[in-house]
Design a protein around this motif. Structure first.
Motif, short mmCIF file in Angstrom:
data_model
loop_
_atom_site.label_atom_id
_atom_site.label_comp_id
_atom_site.label_asym_id
_atom_site.label_seq_id
_atom_site.Cartn_x
_atom_site.Cartn_y
_atom_site.Cartn_z
N ALA A 137 163.14 -5.44 52.41
CA ALA A 137 162.23 -6.37 53.15
C ALA A 137 160.84 -6.40 52.41
O ALA A 137 159.99 -5.44 52.51
CB ALA A 137 161.85 -5.71 54.63
N ARG A 138 160.90 -7.02 51.15
CA ARG A 138 159.94 -7.04 50.48
C ARG A 138 158.72 -8.03 50.69
O ARG A 138 157.83 -8.27 50.13
CB ARG A 138 160.33 -7.37 49.08
N THR A 139 158.73 -8.87 51.83
CA THR A 139 158.00 -9.87 52.23
C THR A 139 157.33 -9.50 53.40
O THR A 139 157.56 -8.63 53.79
CB THR A 139 158.75 -11.28 52.43
N SER A 142 176.01 -18.77 73.16
CA SER A 142 176.44 -17.30 73.65
C SER A 142 175.05 -16.32 73.38
O SER A 142 174.83 -15.14 74.12
CB SER A 142 177.28 -16.68 72.63
N ALA A 143 174.01 -16.72 72.67
CA ALA A 143 172.92 -15.76 72.25
C ALA A 143 171.65 -16.51 71.60
O ALA A 143 171.77 -17.67 71.13
CB ALA A 143 173.34 -14.77 71.48
N VAL A 144 170.52 -16.03 71.81
CA VAL A 144 169.37 -16.34 71.14
C VAL A 144 168.76 -15.20 70.30
O VAL A 144 168.53 -14.19 71.19
CB VAL A 144 168.31 -17.20 71.79
N TYR A 145 168.83 -15.48 69.10
CA TYR A 145 168.40 -13.73 68.30
C TYR A 145 167.59 -14.32 67.12
O TYR A 145 167.48 -15.53 66.73
CB TYR A 145 169.73 -13.06 67.96
N SER A 146 167.28 -13.14 66.55
CA SER A 146 166.25 -13.35 65.08
C SER A 146 166.84 -12.37 64.00
O SER A 146 167.41 -11.50 64.63
CB SER A 146 164.85 -12.83 65.58
N VAL A 147 166.69 -12.93 62.92
CA VAL A 147 167.41 -12.37 61.77
C VAL A 147 166.29 -11.99 60.67
O VAL A 147 165.71 -13.18 60.47
CB VAL A 147 168.67 -12.97 61.14
N PRO A 148 166.14 -11.01 60.22
CA PRO A 148 165.17 -10.62 59.05
C PRO A 148 165.60 -11.61 58.03
O PRO A 148 166.68 -11.60 57.62
CB PRO A 148 165.15 -9.20 59.08
N ILE A 149 164.46 -11.81 57.13
CA ILE A 149 164.69 -12.49 55.86
C ILE A 149 163.88 -11.63 54.74
O ILE A 149 162.88 -11.22 55.01
CB ILE A 149 164.04 -14.11 55.87
N ILE A 150 164.70 -11.58 53.57
CA ILE A 150 164.12 -10.71 52.59
C ILE A 150 163.79 -11.58 51.47
O ILE A 150 164.03 -12.78 51.50
CB ILE A 150 165.04 -9.55 52.17
N SER A 151 163.18 -11.29 50.54
CA SER A 151 162.77 -11.87 49.13
C SER A 151 163.58 -11.43 48.09
O SER A 151 163.42 -10.00 47.85
CB SER A 151 161.23 -11.88 48.97
N VAL A 152 164.27 -11.93 47.35
CA VAL A 152 164.89 -11.62 46.04
C VAL A 152 164.46 -12.43 45.06
O VAL A 152 164.70 -13.76 44.94
CB VAL A 152 166.54 -11.55 46.23
N ASP A 153 163.89 -11.81 43.93
CA ASP A 153 163.48 -12.87 42.84
C ASP A 153 162.31 -13.75 43.42
O ASP A 153 162.59 -15.09 42.71
CB ASP A 153 164.39 -13.23 41.90
N GLY A 154 161.74 -13.60 44.52
CA GLY A 154 160.81 -14.73 44.79
C GLY A 154 161.51 -15.54 45.69
O GLY A 154 160.84 -16.65 46.17
N ILE A 184 172.77 -14.20 51.07
CA ILE A 184 172.95 -15.46 50.80
C ILE A 184 171.72 -16.13 50.83
O ILE A 184 170.81 -15.62 51.53
CB ILE A 184 173.92 -16.46 51.31
N PRO A 185 171.50 -17.25 49.82
CA PRO A 185 170.06 -17.96 49.64
C PRO A 185 170.03 -18.50 51.15
O PRO A 185 170.95 -19.08 51.54
CB PRO A 185 170.56 -18.95 48.83
N TYR A 186 168.76 -18.51 51.76
CA TYR A 186 168.48 -19.10 52.79
C TYR A 186 168.76 -20.66 53.05
O TYR A 186 169.22 -20.92 53.90
CB TYR A 186 166.93 -18.75 53.16
N HIS A 187 168.56 -21.15 51.89
CA HIS A 187 168.66 -22.66 51.99
C HIS A 187 170.18 -23.09 52.09
O HIS A 187 170.45 -24.20 52.28
CB HIS A 187 167.94 -23.40 51.00
N ASP A 188 171.06 -22.00 51.97
CA ASP A 188 172.53 -22.33 51.98
C ASP A 188 172.98 -22.19 53.19
O ASP A 188 174.27 -22.09 53.38
CB ASP A 188 173.03 -21.35 50.82
N ILE A 189 172.22 -21.75 54.23
CA ILE A 189 172.88 -21.53 55.70
C ILE A 189 173.75 -22.81 56.22
O ILE A 189 174.71 -22.66 56.70
CB ILE A 189 171.62 -21.17 56.62
N GLY A 190 172.92 -23.98 56.03
CA GLY A 190 173.76 -25.04 56.51
C GLY A 190 175.00 -25.53 56.04
O GLY A 190 175.87 -26.18 56.73
N MET A 191 175.25 -25.03 54.72
CA MET A 191 176.58 -24.91 54.01
C MET A 191 177.41 -23.74 54.34
O MET A 191 178.46 -24.27 54.68
CB MET A 191 176.44 -25.09 52.64
#
Length: 487
Positions: free
Chosen positions: A27-29, A41-53, A123-130
């Motif tokens: 958790a660098r950000t 089935s659920a509503v929940y939150s997932v932490p996002i980390i930073s890897v090489d910016g 995985i990269p955040y922007h790849d979630i949709g794929m």
């Protein structure tokens, strides 16, 4: 103290979660950066980390609430087995530092390299949709800028309708029931949808063309959708249509006396009511003539101590002190006020409602106090007005239904007075008893300390300011409600 219902516990939980995320590996950000996932089935939150910016997100973190996850590390490889609820097992394989992966026997190309940290795969955040549709065969709608993702047809849409006239109001119509936190501020009402999958299909800001309620705006940039309604006068909110409609209207004191809104005739009750669970429906909701009685209910008492405000100060005692102050303030204004208890005695919830209904008051107000947060929270009953009836009896569990509109007006009038004194105030519905059983306008207030020093809740000047605001808000309703009847 209304520990299970007030939003401060949610705030405290989120704060603790944020602290945990801040010190978590990877958790660098900023700790508050997270993805909100909406599913059936659920509503929940997932932490996002930073890897090489770059933003990364744990794949197993997203999948765990949706099914059974089994992940293991073999050298630089991360192997995943996922069994969705009621579905077939899906296998996938990723490798540290590579953007190629395999899932369901097919190759995937990630936008950035896969990251392995503390045996967890990211995985990269922007790849979630794929990536997500491979494991959860549903339409995936990723709102990248606001860090929200919708799995399947779960989004709630809304429209606005400005109803002009002598008593204008803005109708917010939702495609499904919602339960936002509602905060009143000077010139604004803010609705915060922490768990509702709300999206906006129209412009971000809409002008109403009304002089009192001027505009509405939608914002989800912080990951939590909000609707803000602006006006030139204090505004209040009320629920209808099974929480599918929220009406925003000026508080009664902001309207000319001749234009004060009249409650609409409620629908007829279709079910027969048993005398054992029903009470007579009183004619006037606020007695006509000079009698304008307020029933003040200091919560708890006797063996029921309530919250521990401080180690030596029980909530029941604070409630009684404030209730007595309010009674005195109202009487100084020429308004009759009775206390349901004037000593350290216990009283059952049903007995409180029965005693209140027997005198047909203009308002029932229950006093609570809290050791967390600041300012005041005002509650109305969380229920649908569909329980209103034109018959001679009201069901015990729905006795408040015909009075919800008037209850919201009282809450709005008091909120406006608190805003004038720069006191933080939040108004929202809650499933509280005995409010549901009160056949009259009914609200509950919860008073918190003025600052971080909890003992200052007993400060005489602070209590006096709050009590004066409550009394002024009640007094502002008197000339507008005397003689009003439930038809």
């Amino acid at each position: 103290m209304i520990a299970r219902l007030t939003p401060r516990w949610l705030s405290l939980a989120l704060l603790c979660a944020a602290i945990g995320l801040y010190f978590a590996p990877g958790a660098r950000t900023q700790a508050q950066k997270h993805l909100t996932v909406y599913s059936r089935s659920a509503v929940y939150s997932v932490p996002i980390i930073s890897v090489d910016g770059q933003d990364y997100i744990g794949l197993s973190d997203i999948l765990e609430p949706l099914g059974a996850v089994d992940a293991r590390v073999e050298g630089k490889k991360w192997k995943l087995r996922f069994t969705p609820n009621g579905g077939q097992e899906i296998t996938a394989e990723f490798q540290q530092g590579k953007n190629k992966a395999k899932a369901r026997g097919h190759e995937l190309s990630l936008g950035n390299k896969f990251h392995l940290e503390n045996d967890r795969g990211y995985i990269p955040y922007h790849d979630i949709g794929m990536v997500l549709p491979i494991f959860e065969p549903l339409p995936v709608d990723l709102h990248q800028a606001s860090y929200r993702v919708f799995l399947g047809d779960v989004a709630i849409k809304f429209t606005t309708e400005m109803q002009k006239g002598a008593a204008p109001r803005l109708a917010l119509n939702f495609s499904a029931p919602v339960n936002p936190t509602i905060a009143t501020e000077p010139g604004h009402v803010r609705l915060v949808f922490r768990r509702d999958a709300l999206v906006n299909a129209g412009p971000e800001t809409t002008a109403t063309g009304d002089n009192l309620i001027t505009s509405s705006s939608f914002n989800d940039s912080a990951g939590t959708p909000q609707i803000t309604v602006a006006g030139t006068v204090p505004l209040t909110a009320s629920f209808a249509n099974g929480n599918r409609t929220i009406y925003i209207a000026p508080v009664p004191s902001a309207l000319p006396a001749a234009e004060s809104p009249k409650p609409a005739a409620p629908p007829a009750q279709t079910a027969e009511q048993s005398p054992a669970t029903a009470i007579p429906a009183p004619g006037p909701s606020v007695p006509a003539g000079p009698r304008f009685l307020i029933v003040i209910d200091p919560a708890h008492g006797g063996d029921e101590r309530g919250a521990a405000i401080t180690p030596s100060l029980a909530e029941k005692d604070v409630n009684l002190v404030i209730a007595r102050r309010l009674q005195h303030e109202l009487q100084n204004k020429g308004i009759a006020a009775n206390l349901l208890r004037n000593a350290d005695t216990a009283m059952a919830v049903d007995d409180r409602a029965t005693a209140t209904n027997a005198v047909h008051p203009a308002l029932y107000i229950c006093i609570h106090s809290a050791n967390l947060g600041t300012g005041m929270r005002i509650f109305t009953a969380l229920m649908s007005p569909s329980g209103a009836t034109t018959h001679s009896f009201l069901p015990w569990s729905q006795a408040q239904a015909p009075y919800l509109d008037l209850s919201s007006q009282f809450a709005g009038s008091i909120s406006a007075e608190l805003n004038n004194r720069q006191v933080p105030v939040t108004a929202l519905p809650a499933p509280l008893r005995p409010m549901r059983n009160i056949a009259a306008p009914a609200i509950a207030v919860e008073i918190a300390p003025p600052d971080e020093t909890v003992a200052n809740i007993n400060n005489p000047q602070y209590q006096g300011d709050l009590v004066a605001a409550i009394a002024n808000g009640i007094a502002a309703m008197k000339p507008r409600l005397q003689g009003v009847k439930i038809q």
